[in-house]
Design a protein around this motif. Structure first.
Motif, PDB file in Angstrom:
ATOM      1  N   ARG A 107      34.873  34.785  38.223  1.00  0.00           N
ATOM      2  CA  ARG A 107      35.311  36.165  37.936  1.00  0.00           C
ATOM      3  C   ARG A 107      36.953  36.094  37.457  1.00  0.00           C
ATOM      4  O   ARG A 107      37.445  36.728  36.395  1.00  0.00           O
ATOM      5  CB  ARG A 107      35.331  37.261  38.874  1.00  0.00           C
ATOM      6  N   ASP A 108      37.596  35.447  38.360  1.00  0.00           N
ATOM      7  CA  ASP A 108      39.178  35.325  38.113  1.00  0.00           C
ATOM      8  C   ASP A 108      39.239  34.433  36.875  1.00  0.00           C
ATOM      9  O   ASP A 108      40.329  34.847  35.992  1.00  0.00           O
ATOM     10  CB  ASP A 108      39.963  34.628  39.179  1.00  0.00           C
ATOM     11  N   ALA A 109      38.524  33.499  36.594  1.00  0.00           N
ATOM     12  CA  ALA A 109      38.775  32.753  35.400  1.00  0.00           C
ATOM     13  C   ALA A 109      38.640  33.637  34.264  1.00  0.00           C
ATOM     14  O   ALA A 109      39.429  33.467  33.050  1.00  0.00           O
ATOM     15  CB  ALA A 109      37.800  31.417  35.337  1.00  0.00           C
ATOM     16  N   LEU A 110      37.688  34.434  34.277  1.00  0.00           N
ATOM     17  CA  LEU A 110      37.239  35.247  32.827  1.00  0.00           C
ATOM     18  C   LEU A 110      38.409  36.248  33.051  1.00  0.00           C
ATOM     19  O   LEU A 110      38.890  36.470  31.663  1.00  0.00           O
ATOM     20  CB  LEU A 110      35.847  35.911  33.419  1.00  0.00           C
ATOM     21  N   LEU A 111      38.948  36.659  34.075  1.00  0.00           N
ATOM     22  CA  LEU A 111      40.091  37.671  33.969  1.00  0.00           C
ATOM     23  C   LEU A 111      41.207  37.034  33.411  1.00  0.00           C
ATOM     24  O   LEU A 111      41.749  37.703  32.468  1.00  0.00           O
ATOM     25  CB  LEU A 111      40.251  38.314  35.309  1.00  0.00           C
TER      26      LEU A 111
END
Length: 137
Positions: A107-111
């Motif tokens: 999720r952080d990577a996508l953010l």
């Protein structure tokens, strides 16, 4: 506000006998102070930023005045609304005690991707939905 890189260099070069002087010269920077400083730099109003988020107006103003400390998702929304880069986003996250974005977390990577590609809150939520990840609240 002192330049971060210069401040870091000063800290790294400080010897133990100069630590007291260094510590006395530093102010405690709060999340709301930094956020309001960004507003000044970007020449935008609180209302303009909040209109680009899903944060309720009253709650948003409480964030700006320092009476509320937002969760990670709210900080990300503010960052997206302000068009911040990853460094400034992580500064906001750190100051709000939410921890920085970590690219090994899906999720952080996508953010990070959405921040770096200047996506809006709505576009970011679409990306999160597409990959079946929790939406920004």
């Amino acid at each position: 506000m002192a330049e971060t890189n210069q401040l870091l260099k000063t800290i790294q070069e400080t010897k133990s006998d100069g630590l007291n002087t260094l510590m006395e010269s530093l102010d405690d920077l709060t999340f709301s102070q930094y956020l309001n400083h960004i507003l000044e730099i970007k020449h935008v109003t609180k209302a303009q930023v909040l209109s680009k988020t899903t944060i309720q107006r009253n709650y948003g103003y409480q964030i700006f005045d320092g009476s509320k400390v937002p969760n990670k998702d709210k900080v990300i929304q503010l960052s997206l609304g302000l068009g911040l880069d990853l460094r400034m986003t992580n500064n906001l996250l750190s100051l709000s005690n939410n921890g920085m974005l970590y690219p090994k977390v899906k999720r952080d990577a996508l953010l990070v991707y959405c921040i770096e590609n200047h996506k809006s809150v709505y576009e970011t939520n679409e990306c999160l939905m597409e990959y079946r990840l929790e939406l920004l609240d």
